[in-house]
Design a protein around this motif. Structure first.
Motif, mmCIF file in Angstrom:
data_model
loop_
_atom_site.group_PDB
_atom_site.id
_atom_site.type_symbol
_atom_site.label_atom_id
_atom_site.label_comp_id
_atom_site.label_asym_id
_atom_site.label_seq_id
_atom_site.Cartn_x
_atom_site.Cartn_y
_atom_site.Cartn_z
ATOM 1 N N ASP A 7 0.826 -1.214 0.000
ATOM 2 C CA ASP A 7 0.000 0.000 0.000
ATOM 3 C C ASP A 7 0.854 1.255 0.000
ATOM 4 O O ASP A 7 0.576 2.217 -0.716
ATOM 5 C CB ASP A 7 -0.928 0.016 1.212
ATOM 6 N N SER A 10 2.502 1.590 -3.396
ATOM 7 C CA SER A 10 1.505 2.016 -4.385
ATOM 8 C C SER A 10 1.297 3.522 -4.332
ATOM 9 O O SER A 10 1.270 4.198 -5.363
ATOM 10 C CB SER A 10 0.169 1.313 -4.150
ATOM 11 N N GLU A 11 1.155 4.042 -3.137
ATOM 12 C CA GLU A 11 0.943 5.484 -2.982
ATOM 13 C C GLU A 11 2.181 6.270 -3.393
ATOM 14 O O GLU A 11 2.079 7.326 -4.034
ATOM 15 C CB GLU A 11 0.551 5.800 -1.536
ATOM 16 N N ARG A 14 2.298 6.270 -7.173
ATOM 17 C CA ARG A 14 1.265 7.160 -7.708
ATOM 18 C C ARG A 14 1.726 8.614 -7.645
ATOM 19 O O ARG A 14 1.628 9.359 -8.617
ATOM 20 C CB ARG A 14 -0.034 6.982 -6.922
ATOM 21 N N ASN A 38 -5.158 5.655 -9.290
ATOM 22 C CA ASN A 38 -4.798 4.560 -8.400
ATOM 23 C C ASN A 38 -3.638 3.780 -9.006
ATOM 24 O O ASN A 38 -3.481 3.756 -10.232
ATOM 25 C CB ASN A 38 -6.005 3.634 -8.217
ATOM 26 N N LYS A 40 -1.971 -0.149 -8.490
ATOM 27 C CA LYS A 40 -2.026 -1.441 -7.814
ATOM 28 C C LYS A 40 -0.713 -2.164 -8.068
ATOM 29 O O LYS A 40 -0.317 -2.361 -9.204
ATOM 30 C CB LYS A 40 -3.194 -2.267 -8.330
#
Length: 116
Positions: A7, A10-11, A14, A38, A40
């Motif tokens: 997580d 991923s952020e 991004r 988003n 993934k």
């Protein structure tokens, strides 16, 4: 604990992609209002799929995805350097129309509140 790492990565990806997209000179990408909605990342951190949306519509997002696919090697290298990753994930891009849909919903809600 592994979910937390994916997580967080991923952020981070991004956020970095958003800043890197602004510097691309490809005419399919440059000058468009794009955002990465988003990202993934696979559980083994070797693949990442970025969902790209445009305020102009899904057609612009699909065209931008084609430009981003051609710049995937550059973006992957920059991600590796900026995020200090030993092995950056392989990038894939998909067009997403969530920003356009949310704008349409906002307009409908605005019209409805103006009627009352």
């Amino acid at each position: 604990m592994a979910g937390y790492r994916t997580d967080r990565l991923s952020e981070d990806i991004r956020r970095e992609l958003i800043s890197l997209i602004g510097g691309l000179k490809d005419p399919r990408v440059a000058g468009k209002m794009l955002t990465v909605v988003n990202v993934k990342v696979s559980s083994d951190l070797s693949y990442a799929k970025a969902y790209v949306s445009s305020m102009s519509g899904i057609e612009d997002a699909e065209e931008a995805c084609a430009g981003l696919r051609s710049a995937a090697g550059f973006l992957r290298r920059e991600l590796s350097n900026n995020l200090h990753l030993r092995k950056a994930p392989e990038l894939s891009f998909a067009a997403d129309d969530s920003v356009q849909k949310s704008m349409e919903m906002f307009e409908k809600l605005k019209e409805r509140t103006d009627e009352n």
